[in-house]
Write an enzyme that holds these catalytic residues in place. Structure first.
Site, PDB file in Angstrom:
ATOM      1  N   HIS A  98      14.988   6.669  18.532  1.00 43.42           N
ATOM      2  CA  HIS A  98      15.328   6.751  19.961  1.00 43.42           C
ATOM      3  C   HIS A  98      14.283   7.581  20.680  1.00 43.42           C
ATOM      4  O   HIS A  98      13.980   8.715  20.270  1.00 43.42           O
ATOM      5  CB  HIS A  98      16.733   7.333  20.113  1.00 43.42           C
ATOM      6  N   GLU A 101      14.395  11.372  21.614  1.00 40.69           N
ATOM      7  CA  GLU A 101      14.816  12.327  20.589  1.00 40.69           C
ATOM      8  C   GLU A 101      13.583  12.981  19.948  1.00 40.69           C
ATOM      9  O   GLU A 101      13.361  12.919  18.748  1.00 40.69           O
ATOM     10  CB  GLU A 101      15.736  11.615  19.588  1.00 40.69           C
ATOM     11  N   HIS A 233      17.894  12.018  14.067  1.00 39.19           N
ATOM     12  CA  HIS A 233      18.254  11.754  15.461  1.00 39.19           C
ATOM     13  C   HIS A 233      18.579  13.091  16.125  1.00 39.19           C
ATOM     14  O   HIS A 233      18.736  14.111  15.458  1.00 39.19           O
ATOM     15  CB  HIS A 233      19.497  10.858  15.544  1.00 39.19           C
ATOM     16  N   GLU A 306      21.985  14.487  13.036  1.00 36.76           N
ATOM     17  CA  GLU A 306      21.921  14.693  14.478  1.00 36.76           C
ATOM     18  C   GLU A 306      21.523  16.154  14.676  1.00 36.76           C
ATOM     19  O   GLU A 306      22.307  17.068  14.421  1.00 36.76           O
ATOM     20  CB  GLU A 306      23.290  14.418  15.121  1.00 36.76           C
TER      21      GLU A 306
HETATM   22  C1  GEM Z   1      23.744   7.684  16.936  1.00 35.07           C
HETATM   23  S1  GEM Z   1      23.139   7.752  15.318  1.00 35.07           S
HETATM   24  C2  GEM Z   1      24.250   6.607  14.454  1.00 35.07           C
HETATM   25  C3  GEM Z   1      25.460   7.228  13.973  1.00 35.07           C
HETATM   26  N1  GEM Z   1      26.459   6.277  13.664  1.00 35.07           N
HETATM   27  C4  GEM Z   1      27.679   6.311  14.235  1.00 35.07           C
HETATM   28  N2  GEM Z   1      28.556   5.409  13.863  1.00 35.07           N
HETATM   29  N3  GEM Z   1      27.964   7.222  15.117  1.00 35.07           N
HETATM   30  C5  GEM Z   1      23.440   6.354  17.557  1.00 35.07           C
HETATM   31  O1  GEM Z   1      22.540   5.649  17.126  1.00 35.07           O
HETATM   32  O2  GEM Z   1      24.128   6.025  18.504  1.00 35.07           O
HETATM   33  C6  GEM Z   1      23.411   8.793  17.824  1.00 35.07           C
HETATM   34  C7  GEM Z   1      22.002   8.891  18.242  1.00 35.07           C
HETATM   35  O3  GEM Z   1      21.518   8.046  18.948  1.00 35.07           O
HETATM   36  O4  GEM Z   1      21.333   9.826  17.845  1.00 35.07           O
HETATM   37 ZN    ZN Z   2      19.435   8.631  18.146  1.00 33.76          ZN
END
Ligand code: GEM
Ligand code: ZN
Ligand code: CA
Ligand code: CA
Length: 541
Positions: A98, A101, A233, A306
């Site tokens: 992303h 991030e 992330h 995260e």
């Molecule tokens: C999350 S990371 C994925 C985690 N999985 C679930 N089911 N929450 C995303 O991709 O939305 C957060 C982020 O973007 O960092």
């Molecule tokens: Zn992310």
């Protein structure tokens, strides 16, 4: 990297900060000067290449492929004898799915620094560099990373920069574009304008395609070499394990053993960095995310981190911590990440005494994915139906169960004619012999350092069966010599399917690389014959 390329990279790393032409500097967006502790894409590339130049014996830099916009997605392999693909457990860490991030790329660079500057001085790092092959992908989404810096000063962009047909809305959420249960469960959007747009098809984004192909390239002799994975992330200070597509803790596509291992490994990491460990769907449902795909496809113990900060009130507070936070918030994860790199040697060992349920001897196969089994490897099979496959079996019945729809672990097993068909005799073994051959299995030189071959099995048959029908397990020695180590013959009675246990010594093959061959035969007159195996293991003693 060639010597010339290394020299050029080194030169580029040394020269770039001093002598970037004004036009190039203007064209390349950067963090505001108040946040210059963050790396933009060219600064990231320079730092990775400088590490490879300074530590050529343990760092190899390569591109896994290109983004939609043609930028290289850079990776580093860190290991002793780095140019050689050694038989060492592999770990994969990636960052920046992303765009906004940015702390994740700083974390990935920090790991590269720990593993290089600590090599030869820090005993844990030295051991892990020597005994593992760690791959780091520093920014999976370089186009988004760059685009995010073209705002004032940021765009809070999340997706990649791939156009979508029929709309001006740009970008796919890379972490909804993976091919396992893609779009299944309301955990992504089908609208190109949405921040969680899943893309037109699974792996429609070049970035997820090249990631998929890199992971696939780590399957050697049928075995995925990567045992553990972290995707970085931000934010929330969480450690998440699969699955994201369902709130069920242990669905049919996860074994209870793997679930226990995920929970144990997740909590062990969280105890080291103060994060909260939970199933990813506890946060919210996602479908087509990366860790679901990595676990479901390859049984990799895959976690989402995260990073800092904890959940904030706005997207800006969530994603743009001051650069003064970078050193402490990346150092904070050091022992957690090094712990997982260590555990990749045998993830099940995290279960302590319970680890004997799975162990990490020469063979552990729960048959939930195909770990290198090849049907009719010798080319001499004669069966016309009911061939072996690694499958989720349907149940069949003829005077009682002849094929069980349940397995010993998870939802798959090695089974003859997995589908049910219109009657129990539709997909049973017919016409002769079907075989399936394992991947090469290397047995230690000393027979006391590994246990017997153990497995669960059944042979089921109808009343017209005879001694011409059989289930056999054969050891193929290194020189190809076959030895039947297990045999159950048919007989003129009705024998229902029921899982049984078998154990056979393999001491005679110490020091050899063997194959197992599993054979099922409907010989003589046609009879109803079904067979299955699950949980095939050669443990440590
Ligand atoms: C999350 S990371 C994925 C985690 N999985 C679930 N089911 N929450 C995303 O991709 O939305 C957060 C982020 O973007 O960092
Ligand atoms: Zn992310
Ligand atoms: Ca090595
Ligand atoms: Ca199984």
């Amino acid at each position: 990297m060639s010597l010339l390329a290394t020299a050029l990279a080194l030169a580029a790393a040394l020269v770039a900060p001093l002598a970037v032409p004004a036009a190039a500097a203007a064209a390349e967006p950067d963090f505001p000067s108040s946040m210059s502790g963050y790396h933009n894409y060219p600064e990231m590339v320079a730092e990775i290449q400088a590490a490879a130049a300074s530590y050529p014996d343990i760092v190899q830099v390569f591109s896994i492929g290109k983004s939609y916009g043609g930028r290289d997605i850079w990776a580093a392999k860190i290991s002793d004898n780095v140019a050689t693909d050694e038989a060492e457990p592999e770990v994969l860490i990636d960052a920046l799915h992303h765009a906004r991030e940015h702390l994740t790329t700083e974390q990935a660079l920090a790991i590269l620094r720990w593993m290089t500057t600590g090599y030869g001085s820090d005993t844990t790092v030295t051991r892990l560099v020597n005994a593992r092959e760690t791959f780091i992908i520093f920014a999976l989404n370089p186009d988004g990373m760059r685009y995010d810096l073209t705002g004032d000063p940021f765009r809070a962009w999340r997706k990649n920069r791939q156009p979508n047909a029929g709309t001006t809305a740009v970008g796919t959420d890379l972490n909804r574009n993976y091919g396992y249960r893609w779009g299944c469960c309301g955990g992504s959007s089908g609208k190109p304008s949405a921040t969680t747009y899943r893309g037109a098809t699974p792996f429609s984004a070049p970035e997820t395609q090249v990631f998929r192909d890199f992971v696939k390239s780590r399957v050697i002799d049928g075995i995925q070499q990567i045992r553990a994975h972290i995707t970085l992330h931000t934010n929330g200070e969480l450690i998440l394990w699969p699955y994201g597509y369902t709130k069920t803790n242990v669905p049919a596509d996860m074994t209870s053993l793997d679930h226990t291992t995920f929970v144990t490994l997740g909590r062990a990491q969280a105890s080291r960095n103060g994060y909260t460990a939970q199933q990813s769907s506890d946060l919210y449902i996602t479908d087509g995310d990366q860790i679901d795909w990595l676990y479901a496809t390859y049984r990799i113990f895959s976690f989402t981190y995260e990073l800092y900060p904890s959940e904030q009130s706005t997207v800006w507070k969530d994603h743009y911590p001051d650069d003064s936070k970078i050193p402490a918030q990346t150092a904070r994860n050091r022992t957690a990440i090094l712990y997982l790199i260590n555990q990749a040697g045998c993830p099940y060992a995290a279960l302590g005494s319970d680890a004997r349920r799975a162990d990490c001897g020469p063979l552990f196969d729960d048959l939930e994915i195909n770990r290198g089994w090849v049907r009719n490897a010798a080319g001499t099979d004669t069966a016309t139906r009911g061939l072996w496959s690694v499958s989720n079996p349907a149940s069949t019945s003829s005077n009682g169960p002849k094929q069980l729809g349940t397995t010993v672990s998870g939802s798959r097993a090695l089974v003859t004619g997995a589908r049910a068909g219109t009657s129990a005799s539709t997909n049973d073994v017919d016409g002769g012999t079907t075989t399936v051959r394992s991947r090469p299995i290397t047995l230690p030189a000393s027979a006391t350092s590994y246990g017997p071959l153990t497995f669960r099995y059944y042979l089921a048959h109808g009343v017209t069966s005879s001694r011409d029908d059989a289930l056999r397990v054969i050891v193929e020695a290194q020189d190809g010599t076959p030895t039947v180590v297990f045999q159950e013959l048919g007989a003129a009675n009705d024998d229902d399917a029921a899982w049984a246990s078998a154990s056979r010594s393999l001491a005679a093959w110490a020091g050899q690389t063997i194959h197992l061959v599993v054979e099922a035969t409907d010989g003589g007159r046609d009879s109803l014959v079904e067979a299955a195996l699950d949980d095939i293991r050669i443990r440590r003693p």
